[in-house]
Scaffold this motif. Sequence first.
Motif, mmCIF file in Angstrom:
data_model
loop_
_atom_site.group_PDB
_atom_site.id
_atom_site.type_symbol
_atom_site.label_atom_id
_atom_site.label_comp_id
_atom_site.label_asym_id
_atom_site.label_seq_id
_atom_site.Cartn_x
_atom_site.Cartn_y
_atom_site.Cartn_z
ATOM 1 N N ALA A 1 6.364 -42.680 -32.747
ATOM 2 C CA ALA A 1 6.086 -41.267 -33.710
ATOM 3 C C ALA A 1 6.592 -39.928 -32.866
ATOM 4 N N VAL A 2 7.555 -40.163 -32.049
ATOM 5 C CA VAL A 2 7.688 -39.098 -31.019
ATOM 6 C C VAL A 2 9.106 -38.788 -31.166
ATOM 7 N N ILE A 3 9.662 -37.477 -30.689
ATOM 8 C CA ILE A 3 11.147 -37.132 -30.843
ATOM 9 C C ILE A 3 11.538 -38.042 -29.374
ATOM 10 N N PRO A 4 12.629 -38.970 -29.525
ATOM 11 C CA PRO A 4 13.018 -39.770 -28.286
ATOM 12 C C PRO A 4 13.484 -38.910 -27.437
ATOM 13 N N GLU A 5 13.742 -39.339 -26.071
ATOM 14 C CA GLU A 5 14.575 -38.574 -25.002
ATOM 15 C C GLU A 5 15.928 -38.816 -25.222
ATOM 16 N N GLY A 6 16.657 -38.290 -24.297
ATOM 17 C CA GLY A 6 18.014 -38.383 -24.430
ATOM 18 C C GLY A 6 18.873 -37.807 -25.501
ATOM 19 N N ILE A 7 19.293 -38.311 -26.609
ATOM 20 C CA ILE A 7 19.846 -37.683 -27.655
ATOM 21 C C ILE A 7 19.241 -36.814 -28.310
ATOM 22 N N SER A 8 17.805 -36.865 -28.190
ATOM 23 C CA SER A 8 17.075 -36.053 -28.924
ATOM 24 C C SER A 8 16.970 -34.374 -28.178
ATOM 25 N N LYS A 9 17.214 -34.599 -26.970
ATOM 26 C CA LYS A 9 17.013 -33.390 -26.394
ATOM 27 C C LYS A 9 18.264 -32.587 -26.380
ATOM 28 N N HIS A 10 19.458 -33.195 -26.799
ATOM 29 C CA HIS A 10 20.726 -32.464 -27.033
ATOM 30 C C HIS A 10 21.133 -32.358 -28.213
ATOM 31 N N ASP B 1 0.999 -43.969 -32.360
ATOM 32 C CA ASP B 1 0.328 -42.918 -33.204
ATOM 33 C C ASP B 1 -0.701 -42.177 -32.333
ATOM 34 N N ILE B 2 -0.629 -40.652 -32.321
ATOM 35 C CA ILE B 2 -1.326 -39.729 -31.621
ATOM 36 C C ILE B 2 -2.620 -39.472 -32.055
ATOM 37 N N GLY B 3 -2.930 -40.154 -33.135
ATOM 38 C CA GLY B 3 -4.391 -39.999 -33.899
ATOM 39 C C GLY B 3 -4.656 -38.593 -34.758
ATOM 40 N N THR B 4 -5.442 -38.487 -35.388
ATOM 41 C CA THR B 4 -6.013 -37.357 -36.087
ATOM 42 C C THR B 4 -6.281 -36.260 -35.288
ATOM 43 N N SER B 5 -6.787 -36.324 -34.154
ATOM 44 C CA SER B 5 -7.171 -35.244 -33.095
ATOM 45 C C SER B 5 -5.915 -34.909 -32.508
ATOM 46 N N GLY B 6 -4.943 -35.613 -32.444
ATOM 47 C CA GLY B 6 -3.687 -35.364 -31.661
ATOM 48 C C GLY B 6 -2.692 -34.462 -32.620
ATOM 49 N N ARG B 7 -2.760 -34.855 -33.743
ATOM 50 C CA ARG B 7 -2.090 -34.364 -34.858
ATOM 51 C C ARG B 7 -2.691 -32.635 -35.163
ATOM 52 N N ALA C 1 -1.709 -32.380 -40.315
ATOM 53 C CA ALA C 1 -2.409 -33.544 -39.731
ATOM 54 C C ALA C 1 -2.803 -34.470 -41.039
ATOM 55 N N ALA C 2 -3.280 -33.320 -42.134
ATOM 56 C CA ALA C 2 -3.693 -34.130 -43.284
ATOM 57 C C ALA C 2 -2.366 -34.780 -44.073
ATOM 58 N N TYR C 3 -1.409 -34.199 -43.957
ATOM 59 C CA TYR C 3 0.020 -34.576 -44.745
ATOM 60 C C TYR C 3 0.349 -35.971 -43.763
ATOM 61 N N GLU C 4 0.321 -35.873 -42.675
ATOM 62 C CA GLU C 4 0.882 -37.317 -42.160
ATOM 63 C C GLU C 4 -0.231 -38.112 -42.195
ATOM 64 N N CYS D 1 0.911 -35.597 -51.087
ATOM 65 C CA CYS D 1 0.494 -35.339 -49.704
ATOM 66 C C CYS D 1 0.677 -34.067 -49.372
ATOM 67 N N GLY D 2 1.830 -33.452 -49.725
ATOM 68 C CA GLY D 2 1.961 -31.841 -49.282
ATOM 69 C C GLY D 2 1.054 -30.956 -50.189
ATOM 70 N N THR D 3 0.860 -31.421 -51.318
ATOM 71 C CA THR D 3 0.094 -30.383 -52.339
ATOM 72 C C THR D 3 -1.366 -30.542 -51.851
ATOM 73 N N VAL D 4 -1.997 -31.706 -51.461
ATOM 74 C CA VAL D 4 -3.480 -31.697 -51.165
ATOM 75 C C VAL D 4 -3.396 -31.173 -49.666
ATOM 76 N N SER D 5 -2.628 -31.574 -48.781
ATOM 77 C CA SER D 5 -2.880 -30.731 -47.443
ATOM 78 C C SER D 5 -2.649 -29.361 -47.533
#
Length: 498
Positions: free
Chosen positions: A209-218, A313-319, A393-396, A419-423
Amino acid sequence: MSGAGEAAEHVNFPAMAAKDKSECCNPVKKPGPISMDHVLAALRETKEERDVRIKSMFNFFDPSAEGYLDYARIEKGLSALQIPPEYKFAKELLNVCDANKDGRVDYQEFRKYMDDKELELYRIFQAIDVEHNGCILPEELLDALLKAGIEIDDDELASFVEHVDKDNNGIITFEEWRDFLLLYPHEATIENIYRYWERVYLVDIGEQAVIPEGISKHVHATKYLIAGGVAGAASRTATAPLDRLKVILQVQTKRACITTAVKEIWNEGRLKGFFRGNGLNVLKVAPESAIKFYTYEMMKNVIGGDKGDGHGDIGTSGRLMAGGVAGAVAQTAIYPMDLVKTRLQTFAGESGKVPSLGKLSRDIWVQEGPRTFYRGLVPSLLGIIPYAGIDLAAYETLKEWSKTYFHDNDPGPLVQLSCGTVSGALGATCVYPLQVIRTRMQADPSYNGMGDVIRKTLKVEGFTAFYKGLFPNLLKVVPAASITYLVYETMKKSLDLD
C-alpha cells in the motif's frame, strides 16, 4: 526471493523444460524486422517443441479439457502458480486473449496471444541488448532505464536483475526474459516492465500500500501531484457557491439565516457573486490537495517501513497519522492564500466594489503586518489534522470494506462516491467549530486570538454559533469529497499510478 514470490517470478509449466544456457544465442545481429524464426533460434527451440510447449500451457489453465478458458479458469491457474493478486492480471489477460469478446478464450486465441507476446518481448529484448550477444547485461538494462527517464541505484538494479535471472549467473537470457513477462498482458515497454517488477518487489517485501522506491521517487511524485491538484480544483469549482455561503454564515454575529444570506449574495453580484474568491480558491486548493495526497502517500511509506512487520496495510491508526500530517503540511503551506480568500469572500466595502487580489493582499501586509497572513493557523491546524485523518482514513477503510463485501479489487465509481461522501461528511462535522473560529479570526482582525473568539462567541451567541453554516458546509463537503476522490482515483488510473 523464495516461496510464492519465486513461483510468480517465472512461469514454469510442465513442458517448459529448462535448457542449457551456458551460451547465449542471438540470431539478429542488428536492429531490424523480427520474425518467429528469430524467436525460435533465440530460444533454441524447434517449431514442434514450441507447439507442444504452448499446448501444454493451455492445458495447464484448462485441466478439465473443456477446450476454452474463461476468467475463473485463468484466475485459478494464476493462483495455482502462486501468483499473488497484486500482480496477476486475470481480467486483463482474458481481455487481451479474447479476440471475439465472447468471454471465452479458445486455443487459437490463446496461441495468437502467445505468438504476439513472444514477438513483442523479443523486440524489446533486442532493443536493450545493444551488443546483440543474446544476453541483457546489467549495464545494458540500466542504460535502457535511464533512457526511459527511470533512475535507480545499484541495489535496485541488482534486485531487478536477480528477479529475472533465473540461474543467477548475472545476465538475462531471452528465455528468462520471456518467462518473467509471458503472462503480463500489457504492452511491454521498459516503463511498464519496470512497473511490473515493482509490483513483484512490493509483494515480496510486504509493502503493498505504499509508493514504491526507484521509479516512484523520480516519476510517480509528479503524477501524484497532478492527480491531487486536478481532483481538488475540480471539486472546489463545482461547490464554490456553497463555500461562499458557508463563509458568510460563519462570520455573522447576529442570527444567521440561509435565505437572507443567499439574497444578499445575489443582490451583491447576481450569479457571479456566488463565485467570488473561486479563482483564488482553485489556485489555493490545487497545491493544497496535491501536497496533501502526495504527503499522505509518503507518510504511508514511512509508517509502513517503521513497522517492519511485513504487512502492507498500515492500519487505521497509521492512516490517521498519515492523513493528519499530510493535512497539516498542506494547510501550513497554503495558509496565506486561504486567509486572503476569506477576506475576499467577506469583504463589504461602502462602495460595494471588491478590491483586486493584489490590492487586498498589499493592504493586509501594510496595515496589519505579515503575521496577519497566519491568523487562525492554530485552530486551522487543530481542525485539519483530525479532519484529514478521519476523512482519508475513513475513505480507505470504507473502500477496503467494499472490496471484501463486493469481492472486487477495483471498486466502481458509485462505491468510490459513497465512500467519499461518508468520509467527507464525517470529518467535516467533527471539526466544524474549529472552522468557525478560524474563519472569524481570518475575517475580523479585532479578535485577539483563539480564546477571544471562543469567549465572545459563547457570551453573545451561545454554543450553537459554532455550528453556523454547517448545513451548507455539509451540502458542500459531500459532493466536494466525492468529486475529489473520484477524480483522484480516475487520475491515478489514467497516469498508471494504480
